[in-house]
Write a protein that holds these residues in place. Structure first.
Motif, PDB file in Angstrom:
ATOM      1  N   PRO A   1       0.808  -1.235   0.000  1.00  0.00           N
ATOM      2  CA  PRO A   1       0.000   0.000   0.000  1.00  0.00           C
ATOM      3  C   PRO A   1       0.833   1.272   0.000  1.00  0.00           C
ATOM      4  N   ALA A   2       1.952   1.256   0.726  1.00  0.00           N
ATOM      5  CA  ALA A   2       2.789   2.462   0.788  1.00  0.00           C
ATOM      6  C   ALA A   2       3.387   2.786  -0.581  1.00  0.00           C
ATOM      7  N   ILE A   3       3.831   1.750  -1.305  1.00  0.00           N
ATOM      8  CA  ILE A   3       4.424   1.979  -2.630  1.00  0.00           C
ATOM      9  C   ILE A   3       3.356   2.451  -3.611  1.00  0.00           C
ATOM     10  N   ALA A   4       2.177   1.868  -3.555  1.00  0.00           N
ATOM     11  CA  ALA A   4       1.086   2.288  -4.438  1.00  0.00           C
ATOM     12  C   ALA A   4       0.710   3.742  -4.177  1.00  0.00           C
ATOM     13  N   THR A   5       0.649   4.111  -2.911  1.00  0.00           N
ATOM     14  CA  THR A   5       0.316   5.505  -2.573  1.00  0.00           C
ATOM     15  C   THR A   5       1.401   6.459  -3.053  1.00  0.00           C
ATOM     16  N   ALA A   6       2.663   6.069  -2.860  1.00  0.00           N
ATOM     17  CA  ALA A   6       3.773   6.914  -3.320  1.00  0.00           C
ATOM     18  C   ALA A   6       3.737   7.079  -4.835  1.00  0.00           C
ATOM     19  N   LEU A   7       3.395   5.997  -5.548  1.00  0.00           N
ATOM     20  CA  LEU A   7       3.302   6.070  -7.002  1.00  0.00           C
ATOM     21  C   LEU A   7       2.211   7.041  -7.430  1.00  0.00           C
ATOM     22  N   VAL A   8       1.070   6.994  -6.750  1.00  0.00           N
ATOM     23  CA  VAL A   8      -0.038   7.888  -7.090  1.00  0.00           C
ATOM     24  C   VAL A   8       0.324   9.337  -6.777  1.00  0.00           C
ATOM     25  N   VAL A   9       0.962   9.576  -5.638  1.00  0.00           N
ATOM     26  CA  VAL A   9       1.364  10.942  -5.271  1.00  0.00           C
ATOM     27  C   VAL A   9       2.365  11.491  -6.283  1.00  0.00           C
ATOM     28  N   LEU A  10       3.324  10.665  -6.687  1.00  0.00           N
ATOM     29  CA  LEU A  10       4.313  11.091  -7.681  1.00  0.00           C
ATOM     30  C   LEU A  10       3.633  11.442  -9.000  1.00  0.00           C
ATOM     31  N   LEU A  11       2.695  10.600  -9.441  1.00  0.00           N
ATOM     32  CA  LEU A  11       1.960  10.879 -10.668  1.00  0.00           C
ATOM     33  C   LEU A  11       1.179  12.176 -10.546  1.00  0.00           C
ATOM     34  N   LEU A  12       0.565  12.400  -9.408  1.00  0.00           N
ATOM     35  CA  LEU A  12      -0.199  13.613  -9.178  1.00  0.00           C
ATOM     36  C   LEU A  12       0.676  14.849  -9.269  1.00  0.00           C
ATOM     37  N   LEU A  13       1.855  14.792  -8.651  1.00  0.00           N
ATOM     38  CA  LEU A  13       2.767  15.938  -8.668  1.00  0.00           C
ATOM     39  C   LEU A  13       3.278  16.230 -10.078  1.00  0.00           C
ATOM     40  N   VAL A  14       3.646  15.173 -10.801  1.00  0.00           N
ATOM     41  CA  VAL A  14       4.160  15.362 -12.161  1.00  0.00           C
ATOM     42  C   VAL A  14       3.077  15.919 -13.076  1.00  0.00           C
ATOM     43  N   THR A  15       1.881  15.356 -12.980  1.00  0.00           N
ATOM     44  CA  THR A  15       0.779  15.810 -13.829  1.00  0.00           C
ATOM     45  C   THR A  15       0.429  17.270 -13.546  1.00  0.00           C
ATOM     46  N   ALA A  16       0.296  17.610 -12.277  1.00  0.00           N
ATOM     47  CA  ALA A  16      -0.030  18.986 -11.915  1.00  0.00           C
ATOM     48  C   ALA A  16       1.071  19.943 -12.336  1.00  0.00           C
ATOM     49  N   SER A  17       2.321  19.524 -12.198  1.00  0.00           N
ATOM     50  CA  SER A  17       3.441  20.385 -12.575  1.00  0.00           C
ATOM     51  C   SER A  17       3.443  20.673 -14.068  1.00  0.00           C
ATOM     52  N   VAL A  18       3.239  19.638 -14.888  1.00  0.00           N
ATOM     53  CA  VAL A  18       3.222  19.832 -16.339  1.00  0.00           C
ATOM     54  C   VAL A  18       2.056  20.724 -16.752  1.00  0.00           C
TER      55      VAL A  18
END
Length: 310
Positions: free
Chosen positions: A88-105
Motif C-alpha cells: 500500500p505504501a508503494i502504491a500511494t507513493a506512485l499515485v502521489v508522484l503521478l499527481l505531482l508530475v501531472t499537476a506540474s506539467v
C-alpha cells in the motif's frame, strides 16, 4: 479501456491526424470560415480531451490518497494490472508522484500560455497608444493616418478601442472605392476578433511546440482569416476593388507585431483566389465533408466519456 486512456489516446491521434485532414487540397475550395472552424474545433477538442483526462486523473488520485485506495486507482485509472501486488505504501507513493508530475506539467503549460497572451496584449496596447499619439484622425470613423512612404493599412486592437491605421502613402495611392474595400477588410478583422484567435494559437504553439496540430494551426489559420476578411470586404465593395487595393498595398514590407495588414499575409494566394470564380454553395461535397469532419471531431470525446461511464 478507461476514460483517461481513451481521451489521451484520442488527443494524441487527433493532434497528429488533424493537420493532414485540414490541409488536404480540397480545403482550398471550401469557404475559409468553415476551414477556420475546422482548425479551431480540432484545437479546442484536443485541449478539452487533455484537460478532461487530467481532471479525471487528478481528482481520482486525490480521492485515492485520501481514502487509502491507491491500489484500486492504479488498476482502474492507470491500467496497472498487477498493482494489487504492490505494498500500500508503494502504491500511494506512485499515485502521489503521478499527481505531482501531472499537476506540474499542466501548471507549467498554462503559465507559458498566460505569459505569452499577456505579452501580446501588452505589446498591442503599447502600439495602439503610440498610433494614437503619432497619427492623426481621418474623416473615416476609427481610422488613424500615419506619415510613411510605404503604402500600408492594418488594424490594431488596444483595450476597448480598436483602430485602423492607414499610411499617408496608402491614402495617396488608393482610390476612394479601393480605400473603402481596405477599411472593410480591416474592420472585418476587428469584428471577428481575429487578433485574439491568432494570439491564442501562437501562445499554444509556443507552449506546446512538439504538437503538430498546434504548430500547423498557428501557421495555417492567419491566412484563412485574411480570406475571411477578404470575403467580407468583397461582399460590400466587390472583388475588383479589393484586388486593386491588394495590388497597390503589396509592397512586401514588415508591419508591426500584433497587427493584421490588408496586404501582409498570403497575398499571392488571396489574389489568385479573388481572380477565380466564386466558390460553390455550402452543400458542395467538399464543404459537406468538412462539416462531417468537424462534427465527428467534436463528438468523439463526449461519446468516449459516455461509453466509459456505462
Amino acid at each position: 479501456m478507461n476514460a483517461v486512456t481513451l481521451l489521451l489516446g484520442y488527443a494524441v491521434v487527433l493532434s497528429c491526424v488533424a493537420p493532414a485532414l485540414l490541409t488536404w487540397p480540397g480545403v482550398a475550395r471550401i469557404p475559409p470560415r468553415l476551414a477556420v472552424t475546422g482548425w479551431l474545433v480540432a484545437v479546442g477538442t484536443t485541449l478539452i480531451a487533455w484537460l478532461s483526462a487530467l481532471a479525471i486523473m487528478i481528482v481520482g488520485a486525490i480521492h485515492s490518497v485520501v481514502t487509502n485506495t491507491a491500489m484500486t486507482f492504479c488498476v482502474k485509472t492507470l491500467g496497472i494490472a498487477r498493482a494489487d501486488r504492490l505494498p500500500p505504501a508503494i502504491a500511494t507513493a506512485l499515485v502521489v508522484l503521478l499527481l505531482l508530475v501531472t499537476a506540474s506539467v499542466a501548471l507549467r503549460t498554462a503559465r507559458r500560455v498566460v505569459i505569452s497572451l499577456r505579452g501580446y496584449r501588452r505589446r498591442n496596447l503599447q502600439h495602439a497608444e503610440a498610433v494614437r499619439i503619432v497619427g492623426y484622425p481621418t474623416s473615416h470613423h476609427g481610422v488613424v493616418a500615419m506619415a510613411a512612404d510605404q503604402p500600408t493599412a492594418y488594424c490594431v486592437s488596444g483595450g476597448r478601442r480598436q483602430t485602423v491605421v492607414v499610411t499617408t502613402a496608402a491614402l495617396e495611392l488608393l482610390s476612394s472605392t479601393d480605400l473603402a474595400a481596405v477599411l472593410a477588410h480591416e474592420r472585418a478583422h476587428l469584428r471577428g476578433r481575429h487578433h485574439r484567435i491568432i494570439a491564442t494559437l501562437n501562445a499554444l504553439a509556443a507552449a506546446l511546440p512538439r504538437l503538430p496540430l498546434m504548430r500547423s494551426a498557428a501557421k495555417s489559420v492567419p491566412a484563412l482569416l485574411e480570406m475571411c476578411a477578404d470575403d467580407a470586404a468583397a461582399r460590400d465593395h466587390g472583388r475588383e476593388s479589393l484586388l486593386a487595393s491588394l495590388l497597390t498595398l503589396s509592397s512586401g514590407h514588415r508591419v508591426p507585431d500584433g497587427a493584421l495588414a490588408a496586404a501582409g499575409t498570403a497575398v499571392v494566394d488571396r489574389m489568385r483566389r479573388l481572380m477565380e470564380p466564386e466558390q460553390g454553395p455550402w452543400w458542395d461535397p467538399r464543404s459537406l465533408a468538412m462539416v462531417g469532419i468537424v462534427a465527428v471531431t467534436a463528438a468523439v470525446p463526449g461519446l468516449a466519456l459516455g461509453l466509459c461511464t456505462l
